[in-house]
Design an enzyme around this catalytic site. Structure first.
Site, PDB file in Angstrom:
ATOM      1  N   CYS A  19       0.851  -1.181   0.000  1.00 36.17           N
ATOM      2  CA  CYS A  19       0.000   0.000   0.000  1.00 36.17           C
ATOM      3  C   CYS A  19       0.892   1.236   0.000  1.00 36.17           C
ATOM      4  CB  CYS A  19      -0.895  -0.005   1.234  1.00 36.17           C
ATOM      5  SG  CYS A  19       0.048   0.068   2.798  1.00 36.17           S
ATOM      6  N   HIS A  81       4.345   1.623  11.708  1.00 37.89           N
ATOM      7  CA  HIS A  81       3.244   1.389  12.648  1.00 37.89           C
ATOM      8  C   HIS A  81       3.037   2.555  13.610  1.00 37.89           C
ATOM      9  CE1 HIS A  81       5.118  -2.565  11.638  1.00 37.89           C
ATOM     10  NE2 HIS A  81       3.885  -2.782  11.263  1.00 37.89           N
ATOM     11  N   GLU A 133       1.160  -0.825  16.352  1.00 34.60           N
ATOM     12  CA  GLU A 133       0.315   0.335  16.061  1.00 34.60           C
ATOM     13  C   GLU A 133      -0.523   0.725  17.274  1.00 34.60           C
ATOM     14  OE1 GLU A 133      -3.490   1.629  13.362  1.00 34.60           O
ATOM     15  OE2 GLU A 133      -2.137   0.130  12.496  1.00 34.60           O
TER      16      GLU A 133
END
Length: 316
Positions: A19, A81, A133
């Site tokens: 991504c 993250h 995260e």
């Protein structure tokens, strides 16, 4: 006697793989090595993929767990993250040159939680305990200001001191369907709860899950290429199993493939988590061609054109 290869149709999900946030994080490490020379230190895995980490190590990255492992004269990169606030504060105290590769969509969640805290709200974070995260997001606020909820059952039982001053945020790599159920439970229990204007779950996670839903029912077996510690990759396996392909599993790369597991598979679904490069998909397809007479189908469910800017220190 030469046996004819069995036919195998590989159904590729698209979008899949890297991504924009992962592309940016990897580029930050590569550009930092080019600009500052070897070694460049990286706090934690830049993304959750062993192949990516080893590729960057070969180029001159050194991965460490904490800042005290970073020499004072070398740059350090924070992973995609995100990190608790104490980490850049400590880097600044030591006068370290640091580059923040936190995905901008994770940074958006950080800003949201800070705004809610400033408004006097307790924040309920939907996410997985121990995930980097989640640690980073909870670390934006003082201890106790964020309550972690991992599933719908916890959403039903979480205790809050002031139901009228609540907000929720979510980890960006969760199952879209499961998160809907958790949010529904929170809103039913706490009608005044504030949420994000748009879902915190990132576009890439949503798109990859939608693509798996589109192919799962059309496949006998489905492989998700990704790391076992990759949240978004593990969610793709769950999505496949919940949408018509119970025979789904996570595979790091072609060398880890259990070919006997395929059995009499005629249609093999293939996708890749957001931190897995396309090279690993191509590697698996090549390994399949060695064993089967392969036909490729690709099902595209959305287009992606998102690009995130690099830190200004690396743009010149």
């Amino acid at each position: 006697m030469i046996h004819a290869k069995k036919p195998l149709t590989i159904v590729l999900a698209r979008p899949r793989g890297f991504c924009a946030g992962v592309e940016r994080a990897v580029q930050i490490v590569e550009r930092a090595i080019e600009r500052y020379g070897r070694p460049v230190y990286v706090r934690h895995e830049i993304v959750h993929n062993r192949f990516v980490v080893e590729t960057l190590e070969a180029k001159g990255a050194v991965f460490v767990e904490e800042l005290d492992e970073v020499p004072g004269d070398r740059p350090v990169v924070f992973s995609a993250h995100g990190v608790p606030k104490v980490v850049p504060a400590e880097a600044a105290r030591r006068n370290l040159l640091y580059l923040d590769a936190t995905c901008p969509l994770v940074s958006k969640v950080h800003r949201e939680t800070e705004r809610h805290h400033e408004a006097g709200r307790t924040v309920i974070l939907i996410g997985h305990s121990g995930h980097p995260e989640v640690i980073g997001t909870m670390g934006q606020l003082p201890t106790g200001a964020v309550l972690l909820v991992e599933d719908a059952a916890q959403a039903e039982s979480v205790c809050v001191s002031d139901p009228l001053n609540l907000a929720y945020a979510t980890q960006t790599t969760l199952s879209v369907d499961e998160t809907v159920d958790i949010v529904r439970a929170l809103k039913r229990r706490f009608p005044a709860i504030h949420g994000p204007k748009t879902e915190d779950i990132c576009y890439a996670t949503t798109n990859r899950q939608s693509a798996v839903k589109a192919i799962a029912g059309k496949c006998d077996t489905l492989v998700v290429i990704g790391a076992p510690n990759s949240s978004n990759s593990k969610r793709l396996v769950e999505v496949a199993a919940n949408n018509g392909c119970a025979n789904a599993r996570l595979v790091q790369r072609a060398a880890d493939m259990d070919w006997e597991w395929l059995g009499d598979t005629r249609r093999l679904g293939v996708t890749a988590g957001a931190s897995a490069p396309e090279l690993l998909v191509e590697e698996l397809i090549a390994a399949c061609r060695h064993r089967y007479k392969v036909t490729i189908e690709e099902m595209r469910t959305s287009e992606e054109s998102v690009v995130f800017k690099l830190p200004r220190q690396l743009v010149a």
